[in-house]
Design a protein around this motif. Structure first.
Motif, PDB file in Angstrom:
ATOM      1  N   ILE A 223       0.699  -1.244   0.041  1.00  0.00           N
ATOM      2  CA  ILE A 223       0.064  -0.126  -0.087  1.00  0.00           C
ATOM      3  C   ILE A 223       0.729   1.239   0.058  1.00  0.00           C
ATOM      4  CG2 ILE A 223      -1.614   1.405   1.310  1.00  0.00           C
ATOM      5  CD1 ILE A 223      -2.921  -1.432   2.330  1.00  0.00           C
ATOM      6  N   ALA A 224       1.939   1.101   0.806  1.00  0.00           N
ATOM      7  CA  ALA A 224       2.876   2.366   0.901  1.00  0.00           C
ATOM      8  C   ALA A 224       3.607   2.517  -0.484  1.00  0.00           C
ATOM      9  CB  ALA A 224       3.863   2.200   2.072  1.00  0.00           C
ATOM     10  N   ALA A 225       4.132   1.339  -1.047  1.00  0.00           N
ATOM     11  CA  ALA A 225       4.809   1.529  -2.269  1.00  0.00           C
ATOM     12  C   ALA A 225       3.740   2.027  -3.367  1.00  0.00           C
ATOM     13  CB  ALA A 225       5.303   0.298  -2.577  1.00  0.00           C
ATOM     14  N   ALA A 226       2.475   1.814  -3.654  1.00  0.00           N
ATOM     15  CA  ALA A 226       1.519   2.509  -4.528  1.00  0.00           C
ATOM     16  C   ALA A 226       1.375   3.722  -4.111  1.00  0.00           C
ATOM     17  CB  ALA A 226       0.129   1.502  -4.120  1.00  0.00           C
ATOM     18  N   ARG A 227       1.274   4.149  -2.802  1.00  0.00           N
ATOM     19  CA  ARG A 227       0.876   5.727  -2.583  1.00  0.00           C
ATOM     20  C   ARG A 227       2.067   6.427  -3.069  1.00  0.00           C
ATOM     21  NH1 ARG A 227      -1.941   5.203   3.387  1.00  0.00           N
ATOM     22  NH2 ARG A 227      -3.747   4.674   2.830  1.00  0.00           N
ATOM     23  N   GLU A 228       3.382   5.929  -2.712  1.00  0.00           N
ATOM     24  CA  GLU A 228       4.449   6.805  -3.049  1.00  0.00           C
ATOM     25  C   GLU A 228       4.572   6.864  -4.714  1.00  0.00           C
ATOM     26  OE1 GLU A 228       8.110   8.721  -2.687  1.00  0.00           O
ATOM     27  OE2 GLU A 228       6.601   8.340  -1.363  1.00  0.00           O
ATOM     28  N   GLU A 229       4.164   5.705  -5.500  1.00  0.00           N
ATOM     29  CA  GLU A 229       4.480   5.740  -6.835  1.00  0.00           C
ATOM     30  C   GLU A 229       3.339   6.867  -7.673  1.00  0.00           C
ATOM     31  OE1 GLU A 229       3.888   2.740 -10.752  1.00  0.00           O
ATOM     32  OE2 GLU A 229       3.636   2.019  -8.528  1.00  0.00           O
ATOM     33  N   GLU A 230       2.094   6.783  -6.732  1.00  0.00           N
ATOM     34  CA  GLU A 230       1.077   7.818  -7.426  1.00  0.00           C
ATOM     35  C   GLU A 230       1.629   9.112  -6.830  1.00  0.00           C
ATOM     36  OE1 GLU A 230      -2.403   9.357  -8.814  1.00  0.00           O
ATOM     37  OE2 GLU A 230      -1.351   7.270  -8.938  1.00  0.00           O
ATOM     38  N   ARG A 231       2.227   9.199  -5.820  1.00  0.00           N
ATOM     39  CA  ARG A 231       2.857  10.852  -5.577  1.00  0.00           C
ATOM     40  C   ARG A 231       3.669  11.257  -6.477  1.00  0.00           C
ATOM     41  NH1 ARG A 231       6.844  13.102  -3.075  1.00  0.00           N
ATOM     42  NH2 ARG A 231       7.730  11.097  -2.963  1.00  0.00           N
ATOM     43  N   GLN A 232       4.770  10.492  -6.945  1.00  0.00           N
ATOM     44  CA  GLN A 232       5.904  10.539  -7.773  1.00  0.00           C
ATOM     45  C   GLN A 232       5.154  10.872  -9.185  1.00  0.00           C
ATOM     46  OE1 GLN A 232       8.855   7.724  -7.743  1.00  0.00           O
ATOM     47  NE2 GLN A 232       9.315   8.122  -5.705  1.00  0.00           N
TER      48      GLN A 232
END
Length: 240
Positions: A223-232
């Protein structure tokens, strides 16, 4: 003539007024309402993120992920550690007690003359070796290092030892070749079988609870990796 010339001069002065004429151009050469050449307000927010700081943060996050993976690979037996240690001690004691007749557990393990005289079969030999390697050896290593992998190895070996312990008790109660009937199962064999069963049960509880924690941690990381990818992605291409 004088009135007409004066009127012409007034008209020329009005044509040069800053409101209607060429003098309305700003000193920087830009028309009103147009951003100046050096103004970066219309260029977006691409330069707000410092690449050096982003790189340092990525390195720091990799260290955090490595620490998290190391912690996820460890076990926390808690109170069960005392039970496991007690079961290991009982297994050590079972090797000293009589396995069958006059043969002790160490005699079966080493294949001494006493074990030969009692006609010790293959199930009993496999049982004592699995008890020594997995029930005692890997259990002690798992308790000292608290590594999840070692605990799993101890679980697998102890489960197999439990099966061979029951088989060994049954084997000592059945006639052998030429209807040979030897001594029945001794105290060491029975105690060792019960101890390795208890050890298997508690190791299963420890590794299973740790598996549930690891699955939850992996889900949080996804979940954290998906959020970080969306933020970038939003920072790179702009917010919708």
């Amino acid at each position: 003539m004088r009135d007409m010339s004066a009127t012409g001069d007034d008209d020329r002065d009005e044509g040069r007024s800053p409101e209607n004429g060429r003098d309305a151009v700003s000193p920087t050469g830009a028309t009103p309402g147009t951003p100046a050449a050096g103004d970066g307000s219309g260029e977006g927010n691409e330069d707000e993120v410092n690449p050096a700081e982003t790189e340092q943060f990525e390195e720091f996050r990799e260290d955090l992920d490595a620490v998290e993976r190391r912690i996820a690979g460890e076990i926390d037996p808690g109170v069960r550690a005392m039970v496991v240690a007690g079961a290991v001690f009982v297994l050590l004691l079972s090797l000293v007690l009589p396995h069958t007749g006059g043969a002790r557990g160490f005699d079966v393990l080493l294949g001494s003359e006493a074990a030969t005289a009692e006609h010790i079969g293959l199930p009993s030999r496999i049982f004592v070796w699995f008890v020594l390697i997995f029930g005692i050896g890997f259990s002690l290593l798992a308790l000292m290092t608290r590594r999840w992998v070692l605990a799993w190895v101890a679980v697998a070996g102890s489960a197999i030892a439990s099966a061979f312990g029951v088989f060994s008790i049954w084997h000592r109660q059945t006639p052998g070749l030429n209807n040979y009937v030897g001594a029945g199962p001794g105290l060491g064999l029975v105690v060792g079988t019960l101890a390795v069963m208890v050890l298997t049960f508690h190791w299963v509880k420890v590794v299973w609870s740790r598996t549930a924690v690891q699955l939850a941690a992996e889900e949080q990381r996804r979940i954290a990796a998906a959020r970080e990818e969306e933020r970038q992605r939003r920072e790179r291409f702009g917010k919708d």
